[in-house]
Motif scaffolding. Sequence first.
Motif, PDB file in Angstrom:
ATOM      1  N   ILE A 167     -33.037  -6.984 -17.593  1.00  0.00           N
ATOM      2  CA  ILE A 167     -31.567  -6.931 -16.343  1.00  0.00           C
ATOM      3  C   ILE A 167     -30.650  -8.294 -17.638  1.00  0.00           C
ATOM      4  O   ILE A 167     -30.078  -8.365 -18.243  1.00  0.00           O
ATOM      5  CB  ILE A 167     -31.152  -7.486 -15.017  1.00  0.00           C
ATOM      6  CG1 ILE A 167     -31.291  -6.334 -14.421  1.00  0.00           C
ATOM      7  CG2 ILE A 167     -30.095  -8.162 -15.142  1.00  0.00           C
ATOM      8  CD1 ILE A 167     -31.360  -6.038 -12.827  1.00  0.00           C
ATOM      9  N   GLY A 168     -32.140  -9.340 -17.540  1.00  0.00           N
ATOM     10  CA  GLY A 168     -31.762 -10.389 -18.304  1.00  0.00           C
ATOM     11  C   GLY A 168     -31.436  -9.612 -20.266  1.00  0.00           C
ATOM     12  O   GLY A 168     -30.203 -10.939 -20.520  1.00  0.00           O
ATOM     13  N   THR A 169     -32.390  -9.470 -20.439  1.00  0.00           N
ATOM     14  CA  THR A 169     -32.134  -8.724 -21.978  1.00  0.00           C
ATOM     15  C   THR A 169     -30.759  -8.253 -22.010  1.00  0.00           C
ATOM     16  O   THR A 169     -29.656  -7.659 -22.807  1.00  0.00           O
ATOM     17  CB  THR A 169     -32.921  -8.032 -22.354  1.00  0.00           C
ATOM     18  OG1 THR A 169     -33.331  -7.065 -21.572  1.00  0.00           O
ATOM     19  CG2 THR A 169     -33.995  -9.082 -22.585  1.00  0.00           C
ATOM     20  N   CYS A 170     -29.849  -7.191 -20.807  1.00  0.00           N
ATOM     21  CA  CYS A 170     -28.996  -6.242 -20.805  1.00  0.00           C
ATOM     22  C   CYS A 170     -27.714  -7.340 -20.917  1.00  0.00           C
ATOM     23  O   CYS A 170     -26.729  -7.237 -21.830  1.00  0.00           O
ATOM     24  CB  CYS A 170     -29.124  -5.814 -19.776  1.00  0.00           C
ATOM     25  SG  CYS A 170     -27.484  -4.789 -20.152  1.00  0.00           S
ATOM     26  N   ILE A 171     -27.815  -8.163 -19.964  1.00  0.00           N
ATOM     27  CA  ILE A 171     -26.325  -9.274 -20.115  1.00  0.00           C
ATOM     28  C   ILE A 171     -26.423  -9.944 -21.531  1.00  0.00           C
ATOM     29  O   ILE A 171     -25.602 -10.377 -22.257  1.00  0.00           O
ATOM     30  CB  ILE A 171     -26.999  -9.869 -19.052  1.00  0.00           C
ATOM     31  CG1 ILE A 171     -26.462  -9.254 -18.072  1.00  0.00           C
ATOM     32  CG2 ILE A 171     -25.769 -11.474 -19.068  1.00  0.00           C
ATOM     33  CD1 ILE A 171     -26.884 -10.620 -16.866  1.00  0.00           C
ATOM     34  N   ALA A 209     -27.856  -3.185 -25.332  1.00  0.00           N
ATOM     35  CA  ALA A 209     -28.098  -3.147 -24.040  1.00  0.00           C
ATOM     36  C   ALA A 209     -27.887  -1.969 -23.360  1.00  0.00           C
ATOM     37  O   ALA A 209     -28.196  -2.174 -22.119  1.00  0.00           O
ATOM     38  CB  ALA A 209     -26.065  -3.704 -23.834  1.00  0.00           C
ATOM     39  N   THR A 210     -28.047  -1.004 -23.793  1.00  0.00           N
ATOM     40  CA  THR A 210     -27.886   0.394 -23.604  1.00  0.00           C
ATOM     41  C   THR A 210     -29.230   0.338 -23.079  1.00  0.00           C
ATOM     42  O   THR A 210     -29.201   1.135 -22.299  1.00  0.00           O
ATOM     43  CB  THR A 210     -27.309   1.425 -23.636  1.00  0.00           C
ATOM     44  OG1 THR A 210     -25.738   1.324 -23.951  1.00  0.00           O
ATOM     45  CG2 THR A 210     -27.046   3.027 -23.574  1.00  0.00           C
ATOM     46  N   VAL A 211     -30.138   0.222 -24.251  1.00  0.00           N
ATOM     47  CA  VAL A 211     -31.497   0.425 -24.073  1.00  0.00           C
ATOM     48  C   VAL A 211     -31.912  -0.948 -23.285  1.00  0.00           C
ATOM     49  O   VAL A 211     -32.428  -0.278 -22.057  1.00  0.00           O
ATOM     50  CB  VAL A 211     -32.423   0.459 -25.120  1.00  0.00           C
ATOM     51  CG1 VAL A 211     -34.001   0.328 -25.086  1.00  0.00           C
ATOM     52  CG2 VAL A 211     -31.831   1.435 -26.798  1.00  0.00           C
ATOM     53  N   CYS A 212     -31.328  -1.959 -23.014  1.00  0.00           N
ATOM     54  CA  CYS A 212     -31.839  -2.533 -21.912  1.00  0.00           C
ATOM     55  C   CYS A 212     -32.128  -1.880 -20.305  1.00  0.00           C
ATOM     56  O   CYS A 212     -32.874  -2.303 -19.635  1.00  0.00           O
ATOM     57  CB  CYS A 212     -31.448  -4.430 -21.931  1.00  0.00           C
ATOM     58  SG  CYS A 212     -31.931  -4.902 -23.674  1.00  0.00           S
ATOM     59  N   GLY A 213     -31.108  -1.817 -20.257  1.00  0.00           N
ATOM     60  CA  GLY A 213     -30.394  -1.287 -19.229  1.00  0.00           C
ATOM     61  C   GLY A 213     -30.474   0.103 -19.058  1.00  0.00           C
ATOM     62  O   GLY A 213     -31.658   0.398 -17.518  1.00  0.00           O
ATOM     63  N   LEU A 214     -31.191   0.673 -19.586  1.00  0.00           N
ATOM     64  CA  LEU A 214     -32.087   2.215 -19.306  1.00  0.00           C
ATOM     65  C   LEU A 214     -33.456   1.406 -18.784  1.00  0.00           C
ATOM     66  O   LEU A 214     -34.635   2.307 -17.849  1.00  0.00           O
ATOM     67  CB  LEU A 214     -32.072   2.747 -20.239  1.00  0.00           C
ATOM     68  CG  LEU A 214     -30.635   3.776 -20.926  1.00  0.00           C
ATOM     69  CD1 LEU A 214     -31.232   4.864 -22.434  1.00  0.00           C
ATOM     70  CD2 LEU A 214     -31.008   4.723 -19.428  1.00  0.00           C
ATOM     71  N   THR A 215     -34.161   0.763 -19.189  1.00  0.00           N
ATOM     72  CA  THR A 215     -34.843  -0.550 -19.234  1.00  0.00           C
ATOM     73  C   THR A 215     -35.196  -1.006 -17.741  1.00  0.00           C
ATOM     74  O   THR A 215     -36.319   0.263 -16.906  1.00  0.00           O
ATOM     75  CB  THR A 215     -35.968  -1.399 -19.678  1.00  0.00           C
ATOM     76  OG1 THR A 215     -35.214  -1.052 -21.397  1.00  0.00           O
ATOM     77  CG2 THR A 215     -36.865  -1.931 -20.289  1.00  0.00           C
ATOM     78  N   VAL A 216     -34.286  -0.977 -17.206  1.00  0.00           N
ATOM     79  CA  VAL A 216     -33.982  -1.695 -15.605  1.00  0.00           C
ATOM     80  C   VAL A 216     -34.129   0.455 -14.896  1.00  0.00           C
ATOM     81  O   VAL A 216     -35.013  -0.382 -14.058  1.00  0.00           O
ATOM     82  CB  VAL A 216     -32.710  -1.858 -15.424  1.00  0.00           C
ATOM     83  CG1 VAL A 216     -32.584  -2.026 -14.101  1.00  0.00           C
ATOM     84  CG2 VAL A 216     -32.575  -3.251 -16.526  1.00  0.00           C
ATOM     85  N   ILE A 217     -33.392   0.890 -15.280  1.00  0.00           N
ATOM     86  CA  ILE A 217     -34.290   2.288 -14.389  1.00  0.00           C
ATOM     87  C   ILE A 217     -35.773   2.748 -14.366  1.00  0.00           C
ATOM     88  O   ILE A 217     -35.545   2.950 -13.770  1.00  0.00           O
ATOM     89  CB  ILE A 217     -32.951   3.190 -14.834  1.00  0.00           C
ATOM     90  CG1 ILE A 217     -32.118   2.905 -14.868  1.00  0.00           C
ATOM     91  CG2 ILE A 217     -33.677   4.623 -14.357  1.00  0.00           C
ATOM     92  CD1 ILE A 217     -30.667   3.640 -15.520  1.00  0.00           C
ATOM     93  N   PHE A 218     -35.950   2.950 -15.639  1.00  0.00           N
ATOM     94  CA  PHE A 218     -36.889   3.420 -15.785  1.00  0.00           C
ATOM     95  C   PHE A 218     -38.687   2.450 -14.991  1.00  0.00           C
ATOM     96  O   PHE A 218     -39.518   2.973 -14.528  1.00  0.00           O
ATOM     97  CB  PHE A 218     -37.362   3.200 -16.454  1.00  0.00           C
ATOM     98  CG  PHE A 218     -39.510   3.259 -17.928  1.00  0.00           C
ATOM     99  CD1 PHE A 218     -39.208   5.106 -18.387  1.00  0.00           C
ATOM    100  CD2 PHE A 218     -39.858   2.710 -17.778  1.00  0.00           C
ATOM    101  CE1 PHE A 218     -40.008   5.268 -18.541  1.00  0.00           C
ATOM    102  CE2 PHE A 218     -41.140   3.444 -18.247  1.00  0.00           C
ATOM    103  CZ  PHE A 218     -41.513   4.384 -18.026  1.00  0.00           C
TER     104      PHE A 218
END
Length: 469
Positions: A336-340, A435-444
Amino acid sequence: MGREIHNTDLAPESLLLAKYNQDSSAKTITLLITTLVAVSGSFVFGSAIGYSSPVQLDLTNDLKLSVAEYSLFGSILTIGAMIGASMSGRIADLVGRRATMGFSEMFCILGWLTIYLSKVAFWLDVGRLLVGYGMGVLSFVVPVYIAEITPKDLRGGFTTVHQLMICLGVSVTYLLGSFVGWRVLALIGMVPCVVQMMGLFIIPESPRWLAKIGRWEEFEIALQRLRGKSADISNESSEIKDYTQRLSQLSGGSIFDLFQPQYAKFLLVGVGLMVLQQFGGVNGIAFYASSIFVSAGFSSEIGMIAMVVVQIPMTALGVILMDKSGRKPLLLISAIGTCIGCFLVGLSFLIKGVTPSSEGTSYLALVGVLVYTGSFSLGMGGIPWVIMSEIFPIDIKGSAGSLVTVVSWLGSWIVSFAFNFLMSWSPSGTFYVFATVCGLTVIFVQKLVPETKGRTLEEIQSLIGYVSL
């Protein structure tokens, strides 16, 4: 993989001792010394990464290297690492974890010596390739070895020290490179290699590897050494033996066996975490942080100092929290932090494109990079390597670990190579992609990654659904 320049204020020994003293049961000086010897290889890893940055000017002037020649010298390390990673698992399965670390250090020593003696670009590249090969082998075998020797209540923190020592290796090399020439720095690079090779003579082999190849008497001796003379190892020993014998009745663990249905979730979790770690932009930001700050209109010197101040404390905090909060919560917070962070950097470039005179955009870029760096150091930098070392059953650990490590190095090369092209296309768009990849990481992580805190390696593999105990 999170290979950045770091500060050296916190000693990994103090973090290990803090973990070590939390619970006196089943912990020995042998375990502590063994882990420190193993993570000496992580320091070698970091030294190799950190070498090229501080010596660039001195080296290019001394040997009259062109920009292209120096670029090849820098990037060939990753190629060597991919070759080493592709072979690391098989080597570790054939000769053992301890011998594999010694094998990798011979390549590193030969590589550093070749660089030291080089008078033309060709031999520089040969030396760098050899160091990269050794580094690629170490990147797999060190976290795997630590995971296999440590008790379940300390495994996360001890394994994460691998990442911390990489950070320290980069930092020390970068610092020393400001004061000594490139040849002397290459000689200094050999020191941690020699330290680990000497230490390998006094540490035990991985008990789980000994069990895998049927050396049961040595398995008992190694496990007892690691847990202490008075420790009762009967339950742990029986669990490892039973699980190993069950696995021996299944596949042989070749590279082709990995693509069977029963291994699908293991590979999905292991490979998926590495892909998301790398394509979240870490090496683009790490390798080009200075140019990012300049592009955003901020002082690169101040920005780099700020990154240094953030990274090591956050990595250390991850080590401390690993066996308290668990892997999954740290991964979620980190992602979440990397996405932000990426979103803020992208926003700063977007605003700058609309209103170039806006002074606030440079500070927004700094905040974004620091949020990203701190968040990545907390979890995404080290935890994927911890989980990789935990989830694969012993019969496929070599092949699967090699595959995951190669994927990580390949992703590292792709992102670092493509980053400047992406920035030419669209600076804001580049960071929105990250940011999109980091957001997908949260879901994964939320949907697929199991919590491995407080479980033995055999329990973890049973939890994922490989074989019942």
